[in-house]
Every structure is written in C-alpha cells, then in structure tokens.
Design a protein around this motif. Structure first.
Motif, PDB file in Angstrom:
ATOM      1  N   TYR A  90      -3.929 -14.306 -29.814  1.00 56.58           N
ATOM      2  CA  TYR A  90      -2.904 -14.985 -30.595  1.00 56.58           C
ATOM      3  C   TYR A  90      -3.047 -14.586 -32.048  1.00 56.58           C
ATOM      4  CZ  TYR A  90      -2.869 -17.743 -26.341  1.00 56.58           C
ATOM      5  OH  TYR A  90      -2.827 -18.121 -25.034  1.00 56.58           O
ATOM      6  N   PHE A  91      -2.056 -14.977 -32.847  1.00 56.93           N
ATOM      7  CA  PHE A  91      -1.999 -14.562 -34.242  1.00 56.93           C
ATOM      8  C   PHE A  91      -1.819 -15.772 -35.155  1.00 56.93           C
ATOM      9  CE2 PHE A  91      -0.560 -11.308 -31.361  1.00 56.93           C
ATOM     10  CZ  PHE A  91      -1.376 -10.252 -31.710  1.00 56.93           C
ATOM     11  N   LYS A  92      -2.154 -15.598 -36.410  1.00 50.83           N
ATOM     12  CA  LYS A  92      -2.166 -16.693 -37.386  1.00 50.83           C
ATOM     13  C   LYS A  92      -0.827 -17.424 -37.448  1.00 50.83           C
ATOM     14  CE  LYS A  92      -4.260 -17.828 -41.739  1.00 50.83           C
ATOM     15  NZ  LYS A  92      -5.583 -18.292 -41.404  1.00 50.83           N
ATOM     16  N   ASN A  93       0.274 -16.696 -37.380  1.00 48.46           N
ATOM     17  CA  ASN A  93       1.589 -17.340 -37.454  1.00 48.46           C
ATOM     18  C   ASN A  93       1.939 -18.133 -36.182  1.00 48.46           C
ATOM     19  OD1 ASN A  93       1.958 -14.965 -35.898  1.00 48.46           O
ATOM     20  ND2 ASN A  93       4.113 -14.878 -36.464  1.00 48.46           N
ATOM     21  N   GLN A  94       1.065 -18.098 -35.171  1.00 49.76           N
ATOM     22  CA  GLN A  94       1.305 -18.834 -33.925  1.00 49.76           C
ATOM     23  C   GLN A  94       0.492 -20.133 -33.830  1.00 49.76           C
ATOM     24  OE1 GLN A  94       0.372 -15.492 -31.321  1.00 49.76           O
ATOM     25  NE2 GLN A  94       2.549 -15.076 -31.033  1.00 49.76           N
ATOM     26  N   ILE A  95      -0.288 -20.428 -34.858  1.00 47.10           N
ATOM     27  CA  ILE A  95      -1.079 -21.671 -34.867  1.00 47.10           C
ATOM     28  C   ILE A  95      -0.146 -22.860 -34.690  1.00 47.10           C
ATOM     29  CG2 ILE A  95      -2.505 -23.182 -36.332  1.00 47.10           C
ATOM     30  CD1 ILE A  95      -3.720 -20.581 -37.530  1.00 47.10           C
ATOM     31  N   GLY A  96      -0.553 -23.772 -33.807  1.00 43.57           N
ATOM     32  CA  GLY A  96       0.236 -24.972 -33.532  1.00 43.57           C
ATOM     33  C   GLY A  96       1.166 -24.847 -32.341  1.00 43.57           C
ATOM     34  N   LYS A  97       1.362 -23.641 -31.842  1.00 44.17           N
ATOM     35  CA  LYS A  97       2.223 -23.439 -30.674  1.00 44.17           C
ATOM     36  C   LYS A  97       1.397 -23.599 -29.393  1.00 44.17           C
ATOM     37  CE  LYS A  97       5.467 -20.235 -32.818  1.00 44.17           C
ATOM     38  NZ  LYS A  97       6.125 -18.925 -32.666  1.00 44.17           N
ATOM     39  N   TYR A  98       2.081 -23.881 -28.288  1.00 46.54           N
ATOM     40  CA  TYR A  98       1.402 -23.984 -26.997  1.00 46.54           C
ATOM     41  C   TYR A  98       0.915 -22.605 -26.553  1.00 46.54           C
ATOM     42  CZ  TYR A  98       2.836 -28.798 -26.333  1.00 46.54           C
ATOM     43  OH  TYR A  98       2.992 -30.144 -26.455  1.00 46.54           O
ATOM     44  N   LYS A  99      -0.328 -22.575 -26.069  1.00 46.72           N
ATOM     45  CA  LYS A  99      -0.936 -21.305 -25.665  1.00 46.72           C
ATOM     46  C   LYS A  99      -0.169 -20.623 -24.539  1.00 46.72           C
ATOM     47  CE  LYS A  99      -5.644 -22.383 -27.108  1.00 46.72           C
ATOM     48  NZ  LYS A  99      -7.028 -22.583 -26.675  1.00 46.72           N
ATOM     49  N   SER A 100       0.192 -21.360 -23.499  1.00 51.78           N
ATOM     50  CA  SER A 100       0.825 -20.714 -22.344  1.00 51.78           C
ATOM     51  C   SER A 100       2.183 -20.121 -22.713  1.00 51.78           C
ATOM     52  CB  SER A 100       0.942 -21.678 -21.168  1.00 51.78           C
ATOM     53  OG  SER A 100       1.626 -22.850 -21.532  1.00 51.78           O
ATOM     54  N   GLU A 101       2.965 -20.841 -23.470  1.00 54.15           N
ATOM     55  CA  GLU A 101       4.278 -20.351 -23.881  1.00 54.15           C
ATOM     56  C   GLU A 101       4.150 -19.133 -24.807  1.00 54.15           C
ATOM     57  OE1 GLU A 101       8.310 -22.575 -25.264  1.00 54.15           O
ATOM     58  OE2 GLU A 101       6.465 -23.242 -26.232  1.00 54.15           O
ATOM     59  N   THR A 102       3.206 -19.199 -25.725  1.00 51.35           N
ATOM     60  CA  THR A 102       2.994 -18.111 -26.680  1.00 51.35           C
ATOM     61  C   THR A 102       2.391 -16.886 -26.007  1.00 51.35           C
ATOM     62  OG1 THR A 102       2.664 -19.799 -28.374  1.00 51.35           O
ATOM     63  CG2 THR A 102       1.990 -17.566 -28.931  1.00 51.35           C
ATOM     64  N   LEU A 103       1.520 -17.096 -25.027  1.00 47.56           N
ATOM     65  CA  LEU A 103       0.961 -15.965 -24.293  1.00 47.56           C
ATOM     66  C   LEU A 103       2.071 -15.185 -23.597  1.00 47.56           C
ATOM     67  CD1 LEU A 103      -1.485 -14.316 -23.428  1.00 47.56           C
ATOM     68  CD2 LEU A 103      -1.825 -15.938 -21.543  1.00 47.56           C
ATOM     69  N   LYS A 104       3.028 -15.889 -23.011  1.00 46.46           N
ATOM     70  CA  LYS A 104       4.159 -15.197 -22.386  1.00 46.46           C
ATOM     71  C   LYS A 104       4.887 -14.338 -23.424  1.00 46.46           C
ATOM     72  CE  LYS A 104       8.406 -15.415 -19.946  1.00 46.46           C
ATOM     73  NZ  LYS A 104       9.710 -15.919 -19.853  1.00 46.46           N
ATOM     74  N   GLU A 105       5.141 -14.898 -24.600  1.00 46.04           N
ATOM     75  CA  GLU A 105       5.821 -14.144 -25.660  1.00 46.04           C
ATOM     76  C   GLU A 105       5.032 -12.888 -26.027  1.00 46.04           C
ATOM     77  OE1 GLU A 105       6.324 -16.814 -28.976  1.00 46.04           O
ATOM     78  OE2 GLU A 105       7.450 -18.252 -27.766  1.00 46.04           O
ATOM     79  N   ASN A 106       3.727 -13.027 -26.197  1.00 46.57           N
ATOM     80  CA  ASN A 106       2.904 -11.881 -26.594  1.00 46.57           C
ATOM     81  C   ASN A 106       2.862 -10.811 -25.508  1.00 46.57           C
ATOM     82  OD1 ASN A 106       2.433 -13.215 -28.980  1.00 46.57           O
ATOM     83  ND2 ASN A 106       0.329 -13.773 -28.499  1.00 46.57           N
ATOM     84  N   LEU A 107       2.757 -11.237 -24.254  1.00 44.56           N
ATOM     85  CA  LEU A 107       2.673 -10.273 -23.154  1.00 44.56           C
ATOM     86  C   LEU A 107       3.987  -9.536 -22.944  1.00 44.56           C
ATOM     87  CD1 LEU A 107       0.606 -12.423 -20.626  1.00 44.56           C
ATOM     88  CD2 LEU A 107      -0.232 -10.532 -22.059  1.00 44.56           C
ATOM     89  N   THR A 108       5.105 -10.210 -23.167  1.00 43.52           N
ATOM     90  CA  THR A 108       6.390  -9.528 -23.004  1.00 43.52           C
ATOM     91  C   THR A 108       6.654  -8.538 -24.137  1.00 43.52           C
ATOM     92  OG1 THR A 108       7.360 -11.640 -23.686  1.00 43.52           O
ATOM     93  CG2 THR A 108       7.766 -10.962 -21.463  1.00 43.52           C
ATOM     94  N   LEU A 109       5.933  -8.649 -25.232  1.00 42.71           N
ATOM     95  CA  LEU A 109       6.011  -7.615 -26.267  1.00 42.71           C
ATOM     96  C   LEU A 109       5.353  -6.320 -25.781  1.00 42.71           C
ATOM     97  CD1 LEU A 109       5.199  -9.702 -29.471  1.00 42.71           C
ATOM     98  CD2 LEU A 109       7.410  -8.691 -28.841  1.00 42.71           C
ATOM     99  N   ILE A 110       4.362  -6.450 -24.890  1.00 45.34           N
ATOM    100  CA  ILE A 110       3.709  -5.276 -24.300  1.00 45.34           C
ATOM    101  C   ILE A 110       4.599  -4.683 -23.211  1.00 45.34           C
ATOM    102  CG2 ILE A 110       1.719  -4.463 -22.966  1.00 45.34           C
ATOM    103  CD1 ILE A 110       0.117  -6.793 -24.294  1.00 45.34           C
ATOM    104  N   ASN A 111       5.088  -5.546 -22.319  1.00 41.82           N
ATOM    105  CA  ASN A 111       5.950  -5.097 -21.225  1.00 41.82           C
ATOM    106  C   ASN A 111       7.074  -6.114 -21.025  1.00 41.82           C
ATOM    107  OD1 ASN A 111       7.234  -4.306 -18.907  1.00 41.82           O
ATOM    108  ND2 ASN A 111       5.432  -4.384 -17.594  1.00 41.82           N
ATOM    109  N   PRO A 112       8.255  -5.822 -21.558  1.00 38.63           N
ATOM    110  CA  PRO A 112       9.371  -6.770 -21.447  1.00 38.63           C
ATOM    111  C   PRO A 112       9.844  -7.006 -20.011  1.00 38.63           C
ATOM    112  CG  PRO A 112       9.866  -5.014 -23.041  1.00 38.63           C
ATOM    113  CD  PRO A 112       8.573  -4.662 -22.371  1.00 38.63           C
ATOM    114  N   GLU A 113       9.433  -6.158 -19.082  1.00 43.23           N
ATOM    115  CA  GLU A 113       9.897  -6.293 -17.705  1.00 43.23           C
ATOM    116  C   GLU A 113       8.929  -7.055 -16.802  1.00 43.23           C
ATOM    117  OE1 GLU A 113      10.947  -2.308 -16.597  1.00 43.23           O
ATOM    118  OE2 GLU A 113      12.216  -2.149 -18.368  1.00 43.23           O
ATOM    119  N   ILE A 114       7.795  -7.474 -17.339  1.00 43.80           N
ATOM    120  CA  ILE A 114       6.839  -8.221 -16.514  1.00 43.80           C
ATOM    121  C   ILE A 114       7.439  -9.571 -16.115  1.00 43.80           C
ATOM    122  CG2 ILE A 114       5.648  -9.213 -18.508  1.00 43.80           C
ATOM    123  CD1 ILE A 114       3.058  -8.998 -16.753  1.00 43.80           C
TER     124      ILE A 114
END
Length: 180
Positions: free
Chosen positions: A45-69
């Motif tokens: 995770y990244f500094k600008n994501q502090i306070g967000k839910y981990k599971s929701e934010t992890l999905k966002e970060n992973l789709t930046l790697i592969n938008p089709e996952i």
C-alpha cells in the motif's frame, strides 16, 4: 482455479502481488482492517491510501498490474461462522492472519473440507536464515522461522517479503502454474 487469501496485510498483500505478477487470473480475499501508516514498511500500500480498507485497496492496486484479473473481495472479519462459506469455491487458501486464534480457526475449519492451505508462522524480527517450509500432513504447508512471532518481534519488509514469496511459490507449484 481460484486462490483465496485470508487477510490483506503484510503476507496477504505481498502474496497477492506476487501471484498477479506471475499470471494468476482469479483471486478472492477479505480483510476488515484499514491501512495505517505503520503498515507501509511491509505491505503493498501507499501513503495516500492510509485510512482506506485493505481489501478494497488491494484490489485497486492489483488491477493496476493486470486490469483483466478477476478479483472477488470483501470487507469482512473472518470467524468460525463465515470462513468456510467465504472460501468454499477456492482451490488453495493462503492464511495471512496476524493473530494465532484466527490462524487456528482457518486451519480447523478449512482443512477438514480438503482445502489446500499455505500458512505463515514466525515472520517477526529481521533474521531470514532460519526460514523453513514445512509440509504438515497432506494439505497444509507452513512457511516461516516457527519461532519469532509478531507479538514479540518487530516486522521488517525483507523478511515478510521473503516469506510471502515462498508462500506464493507453493501456491503456484500446487496450482500447476509452473511450466515444465
């Protein structure tokens, strides 16, 4: 094949990161926790994501790697009443909890269902020389030093990362992702 991940902190977020970069197409994970600044030394995770839910934010970060996952996630606190239902369609489940009681619940509830489980034990401190991989019975693999608990030792990115990478390797091996 669906890979489940129970917990989206240091182990869970890094296992997910490795799996997506290796080509896994379908992940399912859950966590109830929010990102804190103290997580940034070892979690994906990244500094600008502090306070967000981990599971929701992890999905966002992973789709930046592969938008089709394909990713199913939930903001959820796992317990005996919901863990089996959540992971019922998963072929392999990665245990990525901080607390021993949740680790026990996952193993006790999912192992009798025949789920293949990759777990961590002993990710605290900085020493990586004593990290091992142990097969405990037919469907349980545990990675770590088996001694240095996060309750007693500080966590460091390099050790958490190595354990997560080894856990990812086991998922990929069991799931048949490696080419011969």
């Amino acid at each position: 094949m669906i890979i489940g991940i129970a917990g989206c902190g240091g182990i869970g977020s890094n296992v997910a990161y490795h799996l997506v970069r290796t080509g896994v197409k379908y992940l399912k994970f859950g966590d109830f926790d929010k990102i804190e600044e103290s997580n940034l030394n070892r979690q994906f995770y990244f500094k600008n994501q502090i306070g967000k839910y981990k599971s929701e934010t992890l999905k966002e970060n992973l789709t930046l790697i592969n938008p089709e996952i394909k990713i199913d996630f939930e903001i959820i606190k796992f317990d005996r009443n919901n863990i089996s239902e959540f992971f019922k369609d998963c072929d392999i489940v990665v245990e990525a909890f901080d607390k021993k009681e949740y680790k026990s619940i996952l193993v006790e509830e999912l192992l009798p269902l025949g789920k293949k489980i990759i777990s961590a034990s002993g990710i605290g401190d900085y020493d990586t020389k004593s990290i091992e991989i142990k097969n405990i019975g037919k469907n349980l693999i545990v990675v770590g030093d088996f001694k240095k608990d996060t309750d007693d030792y500080k966590t460091y990115s390099h050790k958490v990362g190595i354990v997560a990478a080894l856990m990812s390797e086991k998922v990929l091996e069991i799931g048949g992702y490696f080419e011969k």
